[in-house]
Every structure is written in structure tokens, then in C-alpha cells.
Design a protein around this motif. Structure first.
Motif, PDB file in Angstrom:
ATOM      1  N   ALA A 306       0.820  -1.220   0.000  1.00 47.96           N
ATOM      2  CA  ALA A 306       0.000   0.000   0.000  1.00 47.96           C
ATOM      3  C   ALA A 306       0.848   1.261   0.000  1.00 47.96           C
ATOM      4  N   LEU A 307       2.065   1.155   0.505  1.00 48.70           N
ATOM      5  CA  LEU A 307       2.945   2.324   0.496  1.00 48.70           C
ATOM      6  C   LEU A 307       3.269   2.733  -0.937  1.00 48.70           C
ATOM      7  N   THR A 308       3.673   1.763  -1.740  1.00 49.48           N
ATOM      8  CA  THR A 308       3.994   2.063  -3.140  1.00 49.48           C
ATOM      9  C   THR A 308       2.757   2.510  -3.907  1.00 49.48           C
ATOM     10  N   ILE A 309       1.617   1.897  -3.619  1.00 45.66           N
ATOM     11  CA  ILE A 309       0.378   2.306  -4.277  1.00 45.66           C
ATOM     12  C   ILE A 309       0.071   3.761  -3.943  1.00 45.66           C
ATOM     13  N   ALA A 310       0.129   4.097  -2.664  1.00 40.84           N
ATOM     14  CA  ALA A 310      -0.196   5.468  -2.239  1.00 40.84           C
ATOM     15  C   ALA A 310       0.763   6.487  -2.837  1.00 40.84           C
ATOM     16  N   GLN A 311       2.003   6.086  -3.067  1.00 39.49           N
ATOM     17  CA  GLN A 311       2.987   7.001  -3.633  1.00 39.49           C
ATOM     18  C   GLN A 311       2.819   7.192  -5.139  1.00 39.49           C
ATOM     19  N   ASN A 312       2.170   6.254  -5.794  1.00 36.37           N
ATOM     20  CA  ASN A 312       2.078   6.307  -7.253  1.00 36.37           C
ATOM     21  C   ASN A 312       0.695   6.662  -7.788  1.00 36.37           C
ATOM     22  N   LEU A 313      -0.290   6.750  -6.930  1.00 34.08           N
ATOM     23  CA  LEU A 313      -1.608   7.181  -7.380  1.00 34.08           C
ATOM     24  C   LEU A 313      -1.543   8.612  -7.904  1.00 34.08           C
TER      25      LEU A 313
END
Length: 639
Positions: A306-313
Motif C-alpha cells: 500500500a505504500l507504493t500504491i499510495a505514492q504512485n496514485l
């Protein structure tokens, strides 16, 4: 194509760095370890400053967010009653749906007094893997409870698909199942109850029909919903993790695909913009794990997808309400444009609520992100804690209705383990050196002799059980009985037992997959707590930790002995790579769940009865009542 998932390290941000209109000063993608919570923290200070400004009359919106409720209508007991690493509130457990409903109402009242509107949202796994009080009725009681709590929207989670897409659609739309009035441990619409479905919207933006022909839209569930807050439009995109197929039984999701979270959400932003929506929140059933779970309003060393997802949205997305890992955290991450974005989670089982505070600029119609902040609030369950009367009445009704199912005596325990409180039990705790458990042995043994998976006279000689599917110790009640309710607490998934043909070489591959591929251990080596060590019946084997610690991914398993004739009274023989054996496992493993792909290659598969029924029938066998625990000597370290 799936977006890359990068391993990232949390970085500290000075408290003074966040103010309205001021850049934080970290490279895009960095994550703040500074708490984004109460007064005195960065977002809260900016919020206060903005609301005292006379330049703009901001619209105030408070989100109340839940995740991973898992049908815990009553206060969770045992370790589940406490938030991981936190001994409740002053030693008092947290949770309970009636208490949660009361807390939500209290927080709504506080928000109104502060001039804020409220919406209540969830990040998935509201149902599935639930205690018997909810699961015995197909989780209908939990949906009814959420309706009483005035939930507005929820992402679908992986456990929402435990009984398949069609059943989840019934959760949304309502209707009763003709399931035999509790004959198999489940009873839809019991005692004349009706079920109208969820008043809230289940959102599944990244769940697509494989063949959309004949469907009104490409997704079974709406991808987003738009709510009006004091004239401002706020969009909510809901998604489950793309990896859902690896942790859900394949049969129930055969008609759908799960797509990349970042690509899905980013593609919806232009659609929302065309509808005049500039304030956007993602409800995401995927999470991170902090290094310090006791600081539940912090963000310490978080790692996870979720960290990478939140950073790339897309930078147009203002916040991410997450879940799945059952951890409490309150993070600020940087979007691709370097702007701050909240990433939150409220632990699990209704023990916390996240309250996210937003200001919406009435001129730009967008959330003022530097002024956004959140706080995790514990749903304390102390004496005298207010309880919502309507939810409490709902729980009392179903507690009465579940008694005939839960109290049925299915056996007794003779020679036993001793669990918390000195209770006789069969324990799920895996041994430090052997990695099997007495309860794992019992469940695997019960599935190996299940008559519903005997095919053409071929009886399984081996059985495997995933430890993640063993959710609690098997406990005696004060009368010395083992009840159906106790057994269901152990195995709440309603998986089916499947028999299949596997060669000896494939069995060896399954064993090696415990420490290879996606299940490869970290550099710290193999440990019972970090690896998915399958519980076995009909097998004994050793493995070489020195080889594993050196990073080997092949040949970890040493000598394997097999009960090739299914007769425990005869000696085991060495496993033959070229011989075909009949093997039993639940349908989750049979479909390759928990990253065991070799099971998918099994042939001549036969789907039998429910796994809980295997256990019930096994405990009733002659010689098994009372049941005596077995030695934990099936898996051992190579000297």
C-alpha cells in the motif's frame, strides 16, 4: 501491466515542514514518519490555521473510516480483544459492534459541533473469516449492523469473496438462500428474518467481469461513488488488492479478473473530473506494516504494497484509507507531484476508527491537502461504555438464533494441550523446531480420511493444511465438551475439501514451495512465525536450515517418508518421485492459494464436503472421542 512495487524506507519529516501552501521538501515518493494526528501535529496545525483564516470559508468534512471488521459483532476475545502491541485502553479490551456504533454517533456529534459534515466509509473485509455469530447466517447480521451504523461506502476486500462473487452481490442487493435452515451450520434469514442487503455501496473498481457481455457494466460492483458535502462533490474509489486470486478460493471468482490498483484508480480520475469531482479518496484493501504497532497514531518504518500504491496514485487523489494488514497506522506520503497525502488504517475487528479531517476549498472544489490530518480513535470496551441499543438488540437476536448451531456437542478432548487460562485444548501453536502443531495434525488427519473425497475407491494417503486457515485453538467448554461453535472458530472459511492426484515429485515441489518463490524467507532464515509451513498427514520429512539460510531455493527438503497405503499401522516408505499419490487439501490450497502453484497442477480433482464437516466427522469416529493429541514429529530439522 502491474505497476512496479518498490521497497521503500520511511523518512522523518520535520514538524514545521507542513503548512498551508508550503512544500514538505522530500523527494516524491518519500514517506513521513511524523504522526499526522492530533492537535500540535503538522496537518492539525495547518487545519486550525486555515479555519481561522477569514480569506476563505472552507467546507469541513470528517471521514469516519473502518477496515477489516470480519464480522466481529461482539467484543473480540483473547488476543483479538487487544490491538496488536497495545493492551487495550488501560488494560481494557477494545471492540464490539454496539460500542462501535455508539462511538461513531459520538464522533458525528463532535463533528457537527465543529461545523463539519461526516461520512462513514470502510476499506474492505467487513465480512468473511467471521465469528460464528455472523458466519452462521452468511454474514447477514454484519451487513445489518453496518446499515445501522450508517455506513456510506466500502471497498470490497479479499474476504468479501470468500463465498464468491454471486454471494457478495447478494450481500449488496439482498435476498435469502435456500440453505436448509442450519442443516450444514449456516442458516440464511433464520427465524423469519428477512435480508434486504447493504444500504451502503460496495465498490470494486479493479474487479472486472472476464466476459462483460450481458452485464450492464464491466465491473460487478460500482467502481466509485460520489457524495455531496455542503454542495461539494467528493468521489470515493474502492478497490481490493490485485493479489486477491492468490488468497481466495478460485471457484467463487472464476468469472472475474483483478487488475492493478494504481492503473485502475488513475484511469478513473478523468471520469470523476468530467463529473465535476475534484476531491477524491481511495478506499483500498491493501496495507502496510509498521515496525512499531504500539504507536497507533504514528507511521514508524512502514513497509508493504500500500505504500507504493499510495505514492504512485494520481496527484489528483487526496487520501488513501487502507486495510488488509490489520495494523493501525497514520501516515503522510508524497504523491508523484511531491504533495502530502494521508495513508491510514484503523487496525481490525472494530477496535478502532480513523477520523480524517478535511477542508474543501469552495472555489477549487478540492481538498486542501496540507491541512488534512487524521487520528486513530480506540473503540474502548470498558465497563459502562455506551452501546447502541439497536445494534445491541440485533446482536441479542442472533445470539439466540445461533445457539442450536453453536452448542451442538461434537466431541471431547482426552490427552490435551493446555491453552490460555488453563483450558484443555488442541493447540495451533507450531513447534519451534518441527513447525507442525497438534491442531494442524488433527485437521490434516481429518481431511485425509474424509469419505466425501474418495474417488473411484482411491482414498487420499496424504493431506495438507495451510496454517493461515487455522484461526484459533480448539477449546473445551467448561463442561468438558467440544462444540460446533468451538470448531467453527478454528475453521471459519467454509472451504471445501478436494482430493487430487500428485506425483511424488510434485509433492516434493509443494514442500519446497514453503521456502521458495513468493514464500522465500528473508535473509534472517526460516522461522515458524514467518513461513507458511503446511501441516501434513501421511508424511514425515526433514529440511536443511543451513541450506535455507544460505539462500538456496531448491532441494531444501531432505528425506520424505509417506504412508503410501493409507494405513497408519504399516511402516512408512520413501517417497517415490515417479509414483502418483492421492492427496487431499482444501480448495484454497488446491487452487494454488498461499503461493503454492504446484497444487494447481493436480489432476483428477474431486470436490468433497466442507472442511469444518471433515473435522466434525473425524472427532465422532470410534477411538477419537475423546481425542488424544498426537506427537508433533512430522516435520523436523535435518541434524
Amino acid at each position: 501491466m502491474r505497476s512496479p512495487r518498490r521497497a521503500l524506507v520511511a523518512l522523518a519529516v520535520p514538524v514545521a515542514a507542513l503548512s498551508v501552501g508550503l512544500s514538505i521538501g522530500l523527494a516524491p515518493g518519500a514517506v513521513s514518519s511524523t504522526p499526522a494526528t492530533k492537535a500540535g501535529t503538522t496537518g492539525a496545525a495547518a487545519y486550525k490555521k486555515a479555519t481561522h483564516s477569514k480569506k476563505k470559508d472552507y467546507v469541513r468534512l470528517d471521514l469516519l473510516a473502518l477496515n477489516d471488521f470480519h464480522g466481529n459483532l461482539e467484543v473480540p476475545t483473547g488476543n483479538n480483544g487487544n490491538i496488536p502491541g497495545i493492551t487495550g485502553v488501560k488494560g481494557t479490551p477494545a471492540g464490539g459492534a454496539a460500542q462501535l456504533a455508539s462511538l461513531l454517533n459520538s464522533e458525528r456529534k463532535k463533528s457537527r459541533a465543529n461545523g463539519a459534515s461526516t461520512l462513514t466509509v470502510a476499506a474492505g473485509d467487513l465480512i468473511g473469516a467471521s465469528p460464528l455469530l455472523s458466519a452462521a447466517f452468511h454474514d447477514e447480521p454484519t451487513i445489518k449492523a453496518m446499515n445501522l451504523m450508517r455506513l456510506d461506502a466500502s471497498a470490497v476486500g479479499n474476504h468479501e469473496f470468500d463465498e464468491g462473487v454471486d454471494e457478495l452481490l447478494r450481500m449488496q442487493k439482498g435476498g435469502c438462500l435456500p440453505d436448509g435452515a442450519g442443516a450444514n451450520g449456516q442458516d440464511s434469514c433464520p427465524g423469519g428474518q428477512d435480508f434486504k442487503g447493504a444500504d451502503f455501496k460496495y465498490l470494486g473498481a479493479n474487479v472486472f467481469w472476464k466476459n462483460p457481455a450481458g452485464h450492464s457494466r464491466p465491473t460487478p460492483f460500482k467502481p466509485y461513488t460520489i457524495k455531496k458535502v455542503q454542495g461539494q462533490k467528493v468521489g470515493f474509489i474502492g478497490m481490493t488488492l490485485e493479489g486477491t486470486p492468490s488468497i481466495v478460493s478460485a471457484a467463487g471468482i472464476a468469472n472475474v479478473d483483478f487488475k492493478d490498483e494504481v492503473e485502475t484508480a488513475n484511469a478513473l480520475v478523468p471520469q470523476l473530473k468530467k463529473k465535476g469531482v475534484k476531491s477524491i479518496v481511495v478506499l483500498l484493501h491493501e496495507g502496510v506494516t509498521p515496525t512499531d504497532t504500539t504507536s497507533y497514531n504514528s507511521c514508524t518504518g512502514v513497509t508493504g504494497p500500500a505504500l507504493t500504491i499510495a505514492q504512485n496514485l494520481s496527484p489528483k487523489i487526496d487520501a488513501v484509507v487502507s486495510g488488509h494488514t490489520h495494523q493501525p497506522y497514520n501516515c503522510v506520503v508524497k504523491d508523484p507531484a511531491g504533495k502530502p497525502r494521508l495513508l491510514t488504517s484503523a487496525s481490525s475487528f472494530g477496535r478502532m476508527v480513523t477520523k480524517l479531517h478535511f477542508l474543501i476549498d469552495p472555489k477549487t472544489h478540492d481538498i486542501v491537502r496540507p491541512a488534512a490530518y487524521a487520528e486513530n480513535i480506540i473503540n474502548a470496551n470498558s465497563e459502562g461504555q455506551p452501546q447502541n441499543k439497536k445494534v445491541l438488540s440485533l446482536i441479542d437476536t442472533f445470539k439466540t438464533l445461533v445457539q442450536p448451531i453453536a452448542n451442538k456437542v461434537i466431541g471431547h478432548i482426552g490427552t490435551a494441550d493446555v491453552c490460555t487460562g488453563g483450558v484443555q485444548c488442541v493447540s495451533r501453536t507450531q513447534t519451534a523446531d518441527g513447525f507442525d502443531s497438534t491442531l494442524g495434525n488433527l485437521i490434516a488427519d481429518s481431511q485425509r480420511v474424509d469419505p466425501t473425497v474418495v474417488s473411484g475407491g482411491k482414498v487420499p494417503v496424504v493431506a495438507f493444511m495451510n496454517p493461515g486457515g487455522i484461526r484459533a485453538d480448539l477449546l473445551e467448554n467448561p463442561a468438558g465438551d467440544v462444540t460446533y461453535g468451538a470448531a467453527f472458530t478454528v475453521q471459519p472459511f467454509n472451504n471445501f475439501v478436494v482430493s487430487m492426484d500428485l506425483t511424488g515429485a510434485q509433492i516434493r515441489s509443494v514442500l519446497n514451495e514453503q521456502w521458495s518463490g513468493a514464500n522465500k524467507p528473508s535473509s534472517s532464515g526460516i522461522s515458524a512465525g514467518s513461513n507458511k509451513i503446511l501441516q501434513v498427514s501421511g508424511l514425515k520429512y526433514t529440511f536443511d536450515t543451513s541450506e535455507a539460510n544460505a539462500g538456496s531455493t531448491n532441494g531444501l527438503v531432505g528425506p520424505v517418508m509417506i504412508d503410501d497405503d493409507g494405513n497408519a499401522a504399516t511402516p512408512m516408505v520413501p517417497l517415490s518421485d515417479t509414483t502418483t499419490y492421492r492427496v487431499a487439501a482444501n480448495n484454497f490450497l488446491s487452487d494454488g492459494g498461499d503461493n503454492f502453484p504446484t497444487f494447481k497442477a493436480g489432476t483428477n480433482k474431486l470436490i468433497g464436503g466442507l472442511d469444518i464437516d471433515s473435522l466434525v466427522k473425524y472427532l465422532a469416529l470410534a477411538g477419537n472421542d475423546p481425542y488424544n493429541v498426537t506427537a508433533t514429529d512430522r516435520i523436523s530439522l535435518q541434524p
